[in-house]
Design a protein around this motif. Structure first.
Motif, PDB file in Angstrom:
ATOM      1  N   MET A 176      40.861  39.889  40.162  1.00 48.16           N
ATOM      2  CA  MET A 176      39.635  40.032  41.099  1.00 48.16           C
ATOM      3  C   MET A 176      38.975  41.207  40.741  1.00 48.16           C
ATOM      4  SD  MET A 176      39.769  40.493  45.410  1.00 48.16           S
ATOM      5  CE  MET A 176      39.614  42.236  45.334  1.00 48.16           C
ATOM      6  N   ALA A 177      37.722  41.426  41.023  1.00 44.54           N
ATOM      7  CA  ALA A 177      37.056  42.637  40.752  1.00 44.54           C
ATOM      8  C   ALA A 177      35.989  42.625  41.900  1.00 44.54           C
ATOM      9  CB  ALA A 177      36.106  42.849  39.380  1.00 44.54           C
ATOM     10  N   VAL A 178      35.489  43.849  42.088  1.00 45.66           N
ATOM     11  CA  VAL A 178      34.661  43.924  43.427  1.00 45.66           C
ATOM     12  C   VAL A 178      33.182  44.639  42.613  1.00 45.66           C
ATOM     13  CG1 VAL A 178      33.807  44.948  45.493  1.00 45.66           C
ATOM     14  CG2 VAL A 178      36.076  44.215  44.923  1.00 45.66           C
ATOM     15  N   TYR A 179      32.198  43.994  42.521  1.00 47.58           N
ATOM     16  CA  TYR A 179      30.894  44.504  41.842  1.00 47.58           C
ATOM     17  C   TYR A 179      29.923  45.002  43.018  1.00 47.58           C
ATOM     18  CZ  TYR A 179      32.605  42.086  37.936  1.00 47.58           C
ATOM     19  OH  TYR A 179      33.592  41.739  36.782  1.00 47.58           O
ATOM     20  N   TYR A 180      29.597  46.381  42.720  1.00 48.57           N
ATOM     21  CA  TYR A 180      28.637  46.810  43.786  1.00 48.57           C
ATOM     22  C   TYR A 180      27.311  46.929  42.781  1.00 48.57           C
ATOM     23  CZ  TYR A 180      32.223  48.184  46.711  1.00 48.57           C
ATOM     24  OH  TYR A 180      33.345  48.273  47.684  1.00 48.57           O
ATOM     25  N   GLY A 181      26.214  46.396  43.240  1.00 41.01           N
ATOM     26  CA  GLY A 181      24.948  46.375  42.813  1.00 41.01           C
ATOM     27  C   GLY A 181      23.817  46.903  43.928  1.00 41.01           C
ATOM     28  N   CYS A 182      22.730  47.484  43.435  1.00 38.10           N
ATOM     29  CA  CYS A 182      21.493  47.840  44.395  1.00 38.10           C
ATOM     30  C   CYS A 182      20.824  46.778  44.959  1.00 38.10           C
ATOM     31  CB  CYS A 182      20.883  48.829  43.674  1.00 38.10           C
ATOM     32  SG  CYS A 182      19.643  49.220  44.813  1.00 38.10           S
ATOM     33  N   ARG A 183      20.747  46.410  46.171  1.00 36.72           N
ATOM     34  CA  ARG A 183      19.942  45.262  46.569  1.00 36.72           C
ATOM     35  C   ARG A 183      18.486  45.295  46.499  1.00 36.72           C
ATOM     36  NH1 ARG A 183      21.039  45.857  52.965  1.00 36.72           N
ATOM     37  NH2 ARG A 183      20.447  43.703  52.739  1.00 36.72           N
ATOM     38  N   HIS A 184      17.909  46.638  46.118  1.00 31.85           N
ATOM     39  CA  HIS A 184      16.793  46.736  45.725  1.00 31.85           C
ATOM     40  C   HIS A 184      16.126  46.752  44.249  1.00 31.85           C
ATOM     41  CE1 HIS A 184      15.996  47.826  49.801  1.00 31.85           C
ATOM     42  NE2 HIS A 184      17.089  48.774  50.051  1.00 31.85           N
ATOM     43  N   CYS A 185      17.068  47.453  43.526  1.00 30.21           N
ATOM     44  CA  CYS A 185      16.267  47.495  42.145  1.00 30.21           C
ATOM     45  C   CYS A 185      17.406  46.635  41.281  1.00 30.21           C
ATOM     46  CB  CYS A 185      16.520  48.866  41.866  1.00 30.21           C
ATOM     47  SG  CYS A 185      18.147  49.706  41.382  1.00 30.21           S
ATOM     48  N   GLY A 186      18.742  46.155  41.691  1.00 30.23           N
ATOM     49  CA  GLY A 186      19.321  45.399  40.964  1.00 30.23           C
ATOM     50  C   GLY A 186      20.052  46.023  39.863  1.00 30.23           C
ATOM     51  N   GLN A 187      20.189  47.475  39.895  1.00 25.49           N
ATOM     52  CA  GLN A 187      21.135  48.264  39.040  1.00 25.49           C
ATOM     53  C   GLN A 187      22.669  48.136  39.590  1.00 25.49           C
ATOM     54  OE1 GLN A 187      20.012  52.545  38.985  1.00 25.49           O
ATOM     55  NE2 GLN A 187      22.099  52.984  38.546  1.00 25.49           N
TER      56      GLN A 187
ATOM     57  N   ILE B 204      25.928  49.644  40.371  1.00 26.39           N
ATOM     58  CA  ILE B 204      26.444  50.976  40.994  1.00 26.39           C
ATOM     59  C   ILE B 204      27.668  51.262  40.452  1.00 26.39           C
ATOM     60  CG2 ILE B 204      27.069  51.973  43.171  1.00 26.39           C
ATOM     61  CD1 ILE B 204      24.512  50.464  44.413  1.00 26.39           C
ATOM     62  N   GLY B 205      28.560  50.158  40.581  1.00 25.63           N
ATOM     63  CA  GLY B 205      30.074  50.418  39.895  1.00 25.63           C
ATOM     64  C   GLY B 205      31.009  49.208  40.250  1.00 25.63           C
ATOM     65  N   VAL B 206      32.065  49.443  39.605  1.00 26.47           N
ATOM     66  CA  VAL B 206      33.053  48.089  39.791  1.00 26.47           C
ATOM     67  C   VAL B 206      34.427  48.502  40.152  1.00 26.47           C
ATOM     68  CG1 VAL B 206      33.928  46.107  38.298  1.00 26.47           C
ATOM     69  CG2 VAL B 206      31.741  46.818  37.783  1.00 26.47           C
ATOM     70  N   VAL B 207      35.101  47.866  41.044  1.00 25.81           N
ATOM     71  CA  VAL B 207      36.370  48.168  41.309  1.00 25.81           C
ATOM     72  C   VAL B 207      37.303  47.092  40.666  1.00 25.81           C
ATOM     73  CG1 VAL B 207      38.211  48.702  42.969  1.00 25.81           C
ATOM     74  CG2 VAL B 207      35.672  49.354  43.386  1.00 25.81           C
ATOM     75  N   PHE B 208      38.318  47.317  39.873  1.00 22.99           N
ATOM     76  CA  PHE B 208      39.100  46.230  39.224  1.00 22.99           C
ATOM     77  C   PHE B 208      40.507  46.194  39.876  1.00 22.99           C
ATOM     78  CE2 PHE B 208      35.913  47.185  35.671  1.00 22.99           C
ATOM     79  CZ  PHE B 208      35.519  45.907  35.480  1.00 22.99           C
ATOM     80  N   GLU B 209      40.758  47.457  40.712  1.00 23.29           N
ATOM     81  CA  GLU B 209      42.210  47.498  41.382  1.00 23.29           C
ATOM     82  C   GLU B 209      42.320  46.227  42.314  1.00 23.29           C
ATOM     83  OE1 GLU B 209      42.425  51.383  42.558  1.00 23.29           O
ATOM     84  OE2 GLU B 209      42.092  52.201  40.549  1.00 23.29           O
ATOM     85  N   ASN B 210      43.542  45.844  42.515  1.00 21.99           N
ATOM     86  CA  ASN B 210      43.706  45.119  43.785  1.00 21.99           C
ATOM     87  C   ASN B 210      43.503  45.823  45.114  1.00 21.99           C
ATOM     88  OD1 ASN B 210      44.448  42.692  42.295  1.00 21.99           O
ATOM     89  ND2 ASN B 210      46.504  43.306  42.131  1.00 21.99           N
ATOM     90  N   ALA B 211      42.616  45.429  45.917  1.00 23.72           N
ATOM     91  CA  ALA B 211      42.132  46.054  46.983  1.00 23.72           C
ATOM     92  C   ALA B 211      42.161  44.919  48.110  1.00 23.72           C
ATOM     93  CB  ALA B 211      41.113  46.931  46.846  1.00 23.72           C
ATOM     94  N   THR B 212      42.389  45.332  49.324  1.00 23.97           N
ATOM     95  CA  THR B 212      42.217  44.415  50.257  1.00 23.97           C
ATOM     96  C   THR B 212      40.630  44.653  50.938  1.00 23.97           C
ATOM     97  OG1 THR B 212      43.100  45.706  52.219  1.00 23.97           O
ATOM     98  CG2 THR B 212      44.770  44.119  50.872  1.00 23.97           C
ATOM     99  N   GLU B 213      40.315  43.619  51.710  1.00 24.45           N
ATOM    100  CA  GLU B 213      38.821  43.778  52.487  1.00 24.45           C
ATOM    101  C   GLU B 213      38.992  45.276  53.438  1.00 24.45           C
ATOM    102  OE1 GLU B 213      37.102  40.447  54.192  1.00 24.45           O
ATOM    103  OE2 GLU B 213      37.008  39.476  52.360  1.00 24.45           O
ATOM    104  N   ALA B 214      40.137  45.304  53.910  1.00 25.54           N
ATOM    105  CA  ALA B 214      40.348  46.722  54.762  1.00 25.54           C
ATOM    106  C   ALA B 214      40.346  47.696  54.024  1.00 25.54           C
ATOM    107  CB  ALA B 214      41.630  46.327  55.458  1.00 25.54           C
ATOM    108  N   ASP B 215      41.062  47.963  52.852  1.00 26.59           N
ATOM    109  CA  ASP B 215      40.906  48.879  51.929  1.00 26.59           C
ATOM    110  C   ASP B 215      39.481  49.227  51.485  1.00 26.59           C
ATOM    111  OD1 ASP B 215      43.585  48.958  51.791  1.00 26.59           O
ATOM    112  OD2 ASP B 215      43.527  47.914  49.956  1.00 26.59           O
ATOM    113  N   LEU B 216      38.646  48.189  51.294  1.00 25.75           N
ATOM    114  CA  LEU B 216      37.116  48.472  51.034  1.00 25.75           C
ATOM    115  C   LEU B 216      36.233  48.643  52.283  1.00 25.75           C
ATOM    116  CD1 LEU B 216      37.186  45.736  48.118  1.00 25.75           C
ATOM    117  CD2 LEU B 216      37.124  48.285  47.737  1.00 25.75           C
TER     118      LEU B 216
END
Length: 75
Positions: free
Chosen positions: A1-12, A14-26
């Motif tokens: 599982m990976a969490v991808y962060y992207g800008c909602r305005h320009c689509g850039q 922002i970053g990716v989290v590859f570590e196992n993290a819960t929704e509470a952690d994030l």
């Protein structure tokens, strides 16, 4: 599982989290259902895409508050 962060305005990307993290952690547990529907996209492989805002768009919005009236201001 990976969490991808992207800008909602320009689509850039922002970053990716590859570590196992819960929704509470994030911090996703702090969002209400409407916010989750708007900001999070869940994929069958377990990946999550998060709509956020990059530093450049954040600065543009702070300098030009009228841009908040547009769903997208950078194309």
């Amino acid at each position: 599982m990976a969490v991808y962060y992207g800008c909602r305005h320009c689509g850039q990307t922002i970053g990716v989290v590859f570590e196992n993290a819960t929704e509470a952690d994030l911090g996703f547990h702090e969002l209400n259902e409407m916010e989750k529907d708007e900001l999070l996209t869940y994929y069958e492989n377990g990946d999550i895409h998060v709509k956020a805002i990059c530093e450049d768009c954040y600065t543009a919005l702070n300098d030009n508050p009228q841009l908040y009236s547009y769903p997208y201001f950078i194309h």
